[in-house]
Scaffold this active site. Sequence first.
Site, PDB file in Angstrom:
ATOM      1  CD  GLU A  51      -2.884  -1.164   0.005  1.00 47.68           C
ATOM      2  OE1 GLU A  51      -2.938  -0.166  -0.724  1.00 47.68           O
ATOM      3  OE2 GLU A  51      -3.562  -2.178  -0.192  1.00 47.68           O
ATOM      4  CG  HIS A  53      -6.724  -5.618  -7.602  1.00 47.84           C
ATOM      5  ND1 HIS A  53      -7.719  -4.687  -7.806  1.00 47.84           N
ATOM      6  CD2 HIS A  53      -6.075  -5.231  -6.483  1.00 47.84           C
ATOM      7  CE1 HIS A  53      -7.673  -3.781  -6.847  1.00 47.84           C
ATOM      8  NE2 HIS A  53      -6.692  -4.085  -6.024  1.00 47.84           N
TER       9      HIS A  53
END
Length: 531
Positions: free
Chosen positions: A346, A433
Amino acid sequence: MLVVGIQAGTGTATAQPGTAFGPAAAGAHAQLVGLARAQASGLARSLALGSQEKLVVKDVVVDADGTRHLRYDRTYGGLPVLGGDLVVHQTASGAVKSVDRATTRKLDLKSLTPALAPAKAVGKAAGTVRALVGDASDKDAAPLSSVGTAAAPKLVVWAASGTPRLAYETVVSGTRADGTPSEQHIVTDAASGAVLSQHEAIQTAAGTGKGVFVGSVGLTTTLSGSTYQLKDAGRGNQYTTNLANKTSGTGTLYTDADNAWGDGTVSNTQSAAVDAQYGAAVTWDFYKNTFGRNGIANDGKGAYSRVHYGRNYVNAFWDDSCFCMTYGDGSGNTHPLTELDVSGHEMSHGVTSRTAGLNYSGESGGLNEATSDIFGTMVEFYANLASDKPDYLIGELININGDGTPLRYMDKPSKDGGSADYWSSSVKNLDVHYSSGVANHFFYLLAEGSGAKTINGVSYNSPTYNGSTVTGIGRDKAAAIWYRALTVYMTSTTNYKAARTATLNAATDLYGSGSAEYNAVASAWTGVNVS
């Protein structure tokens, strides 16, 4: 103030010859930015940009031999140009060697007066977002459950695709069904109202955890009066706060009387904070000690972390607007999402934002996600924890699927049931993703090579598109090549074909054209059908 107990990572990653310049202090970087700013108008003229165009410096990288890489955003008539960014490569003396552009199209708008009223743009954007409510087609992101406010639309020039045109960018806030905040950025044509682009600014990695992950670690803390704060003065004052199950605000800074934090159980709210603070510290150390990068934004300032977000929140996310990491407590508020490679993943979104700024859609979005998987994995190898042995599995400890399988696999991405092993013309249509699988597979092949092998007790068997054999060059060299490509050559619109060129350029810079490393980059891309 008292600073105590650092436990640095024990990985072996080191800076490679010719890697990007890393300032010893923020002042050095500020000087370089000032140099680039002073050259902006002259460079704009030399690049034959129009009279209404200006270059706005974003970042500067200087190699050990003095070669400069000046990264600029662009404005047109004072309006930001989305997809107009470029990187100017100069010799040490300042002569321009080459330029990488997000677009080569000429900017020549007939008017900067929109035909569409701002209220129409807001309505179009809000309607587009409302259409997403309840849409659960993306298993990596919970469906939108509500649409909140729409910020005043901002006039921009859209140049990321098609003919450059005047447009509005509208940010519509909302909330997903699992509690994740949403910031949808909608770009609409200022003449027709057609939606030109849409992306989610809150970037997440979904999963559930099984407890506290890092085990016993050292932490750097700050003594204020007679109380210790979970704040790291040595790493840009990074700190961790307790949201106490709220979903807004900065939270309350963690403090402690005896400087002994948590006990490894989820019932002690400090335990998740230890994971978060350690994850931020190791991510900082990885980038600093490997690439000379001084913090996520390369400005010496630390990001902060928020733990105990919401209730039963099975997710974690990076938010660029607050420059912060946020972690939920998972199912039953007993499974914090604070695994180390989640932190590295992240926070690497922040690095991408401050460098190439890869658009979060299409192939560039896949490259954005893959960059976070790559560096999240490298953070895990850098830390080399006994409690979380490094591997090429993404989110392997959070048990997102409930059966012990990881979120993603880098050696053969399709094992997750959705990711692409190889490039095809349809990859751009996948969720980011899943389109990330092509770059994840490339990186694994480049680092470790094809075929069957066991690393740290995990078995891998990585195939290639054409049945070729790829010999790996090691993860440290592979990471150095990817980082240089990201920070020096990639732009917001880089696709897989351009990523191949960017990494070959990076390999040339670091190891020489025709070197074993250069040839391995070419072979690994061919192995995933990018040639």
